[in-house]
Design an enzyme around this catalytic site. Structure first.
Site, PDB file in Angstrom:
ATOM      1  CE  LYS A  92       8.932   3.607   5.947  1.00 46.74           C
ATOM      2  NZ  LYS A  92       9.803   2.595   5.272  1.00 46.74           N
ATOM      3  NE  ARG A 101       5.848  -3.173  -0.759  1.00 46.49           N
ATOM      4  CZ  ARG A 101       6.487  -2.124  -0.269  1.00 46.49           C
ATOM      5  NH1 ARG A 101       6.229  -1.702   0.947  1.00 46.49           N
ATOM      6  NH2 ARG A 101       7.384  -1.493  -0.985  1.00 46.49           N
ATOM      7  NE  ARG A 137       5.557   0.876  -3.388  1.00 51.58           N
ATOM      8  CZ  ARG A 137       6.081   1.315  -2.248  1.00 51.58           C
ATOM      9  NH1 ARG A 137       5.428   1.131  -1.108  1.00 51.58           N
ATOM     10  NH2 ARG A 137       7.237   1.933  -2.231  1.00 51.58           N
ATOM     11  NE  ARG A 174      11.641   2.047  -2.589  1.00 54.24           N
ATOM     12  CZ  ARG A 174      10.777   1.019  -2.572  1.00 54.24           C
ATOM     13  NH1 ARG A 174      10.659   0.220  -3.622  1.00 54.24           N
ATOM     14  NH2 ARG A 174      10.037   0.831  -1.506  1.00 54.24           N
ATOM     15  NE  ARG A 187      11.517   8.338   1.587  1.00 59.12           N
ATOM     16  CZ  ARG A 187      10.521   7.458   1.681  1.00 59.12           C
ATOM     17  NH1 ARG A 187       9.387   7.776   2.253  1.00 59.12           N
ATOM     18  NH2 ARG A 187      10.678   6.248   1.215  1.00 59.12           N
TER      19      ARG A 187
HETATM   20  P1  AP5 Z   1       6.027  -2.711   4.414  1.00 59.13           P
HETATM   21  O1  AP5 Z   1       5.323  -2.561   5.710  1.00 59.13           O
HETATM   22  O2  AP5 Z   1       5.217  -2.525   3.161  1.00 59.13           O
HETATM   23  O3  AP5 Z   1       7.353  -1.819   4.400  1.00 59.13           O
HETATM   24  P2  AP5 Z   1       7.544  -0.245   4.473  1.00 59.13           P
HETATM   25  O4  AP5 Z   1       8.513   0.059   5.571  1.00 59.13           O
HETATM   26  O5  AP5 Z   1       6.229   0.455   4.525  1.00 59.13           O
HETATM   27  O6  AP5 Z   1       8.295  -0.065   3.095  1.00 59.13           O
HETATM   28  P3  AP5 Z   1       8.008   0.869   1.854  1.00 59.13           P
HETATM   29  O7  AP5 Z   1       8.717   0.212   0.696  1.00 59.13           O
HETATM   30  O8  AP5 Z   1       6.562   1.172   1.657  1.00 59.13           O
HETATM   31  O9  AP5 Z   1       8.763   2.121   2.277  1.00 59.13           O
HETATM   32  P4  AP5 Z   1       9.354   3.185   1.409  1.00 59.13           P
HETATM   33  O10 AP5 Z   1       9.748   4.134   2.453  1.00 59.13           O
HETATM   34  O11 AP5 Z   1      10.410   2.797   0.461  1.00 59.13           O
HETATM   35  O12 AP5 Z   1       8.147   3.561   0.409  1.00 59.13           O
HETATM   36  P5  AP5 Z   1       7.219   4.820   0.325  1.00 59.13           P
HETATM   37  O13 AP5 Z   1       5.929   4.384  -0.222  1.00 59.13           O
HETATM   38  O14 AP5 Z   1       7.249   5.614   1.582  1.00 59.13           O
HETATM   39  O15 AP5 Z   1       6.693  -4.170   4.376  1.00 59.13           O
HETATM   40  C1  AP5 Z   1       7.318  -4.649   3.205  1.00 59.13           C
HETATM   41  C2  AP5 Z   1       6.961  -6.138   3.025  1.00 59.13           C
HETATM   42  O16 AP5 Z   1       7.551  -6.888   4.071  1.00 59.13           O
HETATM   43  C3  AP5 Z   1       5.446  -6.404   3.091  1.00 59.13           C
HETATM   44  O17 AP5 Z   1       5.113  -7.340   2.095  1.00 59.13           O
HETATM   45  C4  AP5 Z   1       5.224  -7.008   4.490  1.00 59.13           C
HETATM   46  O18 AP5 Z   1       4.222  -8.018   4.458  1.00 59.13           O
HETATM   47  C5  AP5 Z   1       6.578  -7.612   4.826  1.00 59.13           C
HETATM   48  N1  AP5 Z   1       6.926  -7.435   6.233  1.00 59.13           N
HETATM   49  C6  AP5 Z   1       6.695  -6.322   7.005  1.00 59.13           C
HETATM   50  N2  AP5 Z   1       7.164  -6.523   8.250  1.00 59.13           N
HETATM   51  C7  AP5 Z   1       7.715  -7.784   8.266  1.00 59.13           C
HETATM   52  C8  AP5 Z   1       8.360  -8.567   9.273  1.00 59.13           C
HETATM   53  N3  AP5 Z   1       8.530  -8.092  10.518  1.00 59.13           N
HETATM   54  N4  AP5 Z   1       8.799  -9.801   8.929  1.00 59.13           N
HETATM   55  C9  AP5 Z   1       8.617 -10.289   7.654  1.00 59.13           C
HETATM   56  N5  AP5 Z   1       8.006  -9.587   6.668  1.00 59.13           N
HETATM   57  C10 AP5 Z   1       7.558  -8.337   6.964  1.00 59.13           C
HETATM   58  O19 AP5 Z   1       7.993   5.725  -0.772  1.00 59.13           O
HETATM   59  C11 AP5 Z   1       8.066   5.367  -2.132  1.00 59.13           C
HETATM   60  C12 AP5 Z   1       8.751   6.489  -2.905  1.00 59.13           C
HETATM   61  O20 AP5 Z   1       7.969   7.699  -2.811  1.00 59.13           O
HETATM   62  C13 AP5 Z   1      10.143   6.901  -2.411  1.00 59.13           C
HETATM   63  O21 AP5 Z   1      11.158   6.060  -2.925  1.00 59.13           O
HETATM   64  C14 AP5 Z   1      10.230   8.354  -2.894  1.00 59.13           C
HETATM   65  O22 AP5 Z   1      10.558   8.423  -4.255  1.00 59.13           O
HETATM   66  C15 AP5 Z   1       8.807   8.860  -2.701  1.00 59.13           C
HETATM   67  N6  AP5 Z   1       8.576   9.483  -1.368  1.00 59.13           N
HETATM   68  C16 AP5 Z   1       7.754   9.006  -0.381  1.00 59.13           C
HETATM   69  N7  AP5 Z   1       7.806   9.815   0.694  1.00 59.13           N
HETATM   70  C17 AP5 Z   1       8.661  10.821   0.384  1.00 59.13           C
HETATM   71  C18 AP5 Z   1       9.157  11.942   1.108  1.00 59.13           C
HETATM   72  N8  AP5 Z   1       8.764  12.196   2.383  1.00 59.13           N
HETATM   73  N9  AP5 Z   1      10.038  12.764   0.485  1.00 59.13           N
HETATM   74  C19 AP5 Z   1      10.438  12.532  -0.785  1.00 59.13           C
HETATM   75  N10 AP5 Z   1      10.032  11.479  -1.533  1.00 59.13           N
HETATM   76  C20 AP5 Z   1       9.147  10.619  -0.947  1.00 59.13           C
END
Ligand code: AP5
Length: 214
Positions: free
Chosen positions: A13, A127, A161, A172, A88
């Protein structure tokens, strides 16, 4: 144009949102990034968020909804935004509908990035992010052109992170399947849901997204 990118941790994402920001002149609104900024401030609230995030659980709906509502009101969102990591939970999806109606806005596209859970641990544990400009990289799948130097801003400092370890990733992923995946049905019923193959190479995923967005 306003859109939502859906998918489990590691689906891509953030990677794709950073690209769409540039090509479509819209802003990425990542609730994870917003929460990490509060954690970095060292405030008591940040400490509470950190405990929840390190456990792989979700921060309370009320906090998140208020945070995203005030962010959408900022000037840089006028041309459109990409919601990354929000909604979410079903209450967040319902609150988003109410909030957008009040603001006379709407979501044009909800796009699910379909991936295999098994591959997500390797993606997330490999990552890292540029400390200067937040550009995203991966040890294997998305290396900078010159090792140790950010392609975008040229700095040599990178961060990882705290929640990007195998154990937290599994929690997660569980939270995603229990609390977030049910929202997909909510958007399917509204008829605005599409999906892309998130297991494809990064450039090809971008092509699939652009084919949907036009
Ligand atoms: P990347 O693009 O970074 O993945 P992502 O989908 O953005 O994954 P996240 O881990 O950031 O999502 P998340 O939802 O767990 O975290 P968030 O910060 O929202 O890609 C990952 C890696 O893969 C990268 O290194 C990239 O280079 C590689 N890659 C990408 N695409 C690829 C491909 N096609 N092929 C190969 N490699 C690839 O949330 C973190 C925490 O915050 C949550 O756990 C929760 O505690 C809290 N939080 C956030 N939002 C909320 C909410 N709305 N409500 C409640 N708690 C929340």
């Amino acid at each position: 144009m306003n859109l939502i990118l859906m998918g489990p941790p590691g689906a891509g994402k953030g990677t794709q949102a950073q690209r769409l920001e540039k090509t479509h002149s819209i802003v990425q609104l990542s609730t994870g990034d917003m929460l990490r900024a509060v954690v970095a401030s060292g405030s008591d609230l940040g400490k509470q968020f950190k405990d929840v995030m390190d456990s792989g659980g979700l921060v309370s709906d009320d906090m998140i909804i208020a945070m995203i509502s005030s962010r959408i009101d900022q000037d840089d969102c006028k041309n459109g935004f990409i919601l990354d990591g929000f909604p979410r939970t079903t209450p967040q999806a319902e609150a988003l509908d109410v909030m957008l109606e009040e603001k006379q806005l709407k979501i044009e596209h909800v796009i699910e990035m379909k991936v295999d859970d098994d591959a997500m641990v390797a993606r997330i544990t490999g990552r890292y992010t540029c400390a200067g400009c937040s550009a995203g990289y991966h040890d294997e799948f998305q290396k900078p052109e010159t090792e140790g130097v950010c392609d975008q801003c040229g700095t040599g400092e990178f961060t990882r992170r705290d929640d990007d370890n195998a154990e937290t990733v599994r929690s997660r992923l569980q939270a995603y399947h229990d609390q977030t995946a049910p929202i997909l049905g909510y958007y399917k019923e509204k008829g605005i849901m599409k999906s892309v193959d998130g297991m494809a190479a990064i450039d090809y995923v971008t092509d699939q997204l652009n084919a949907i967005l036009g």
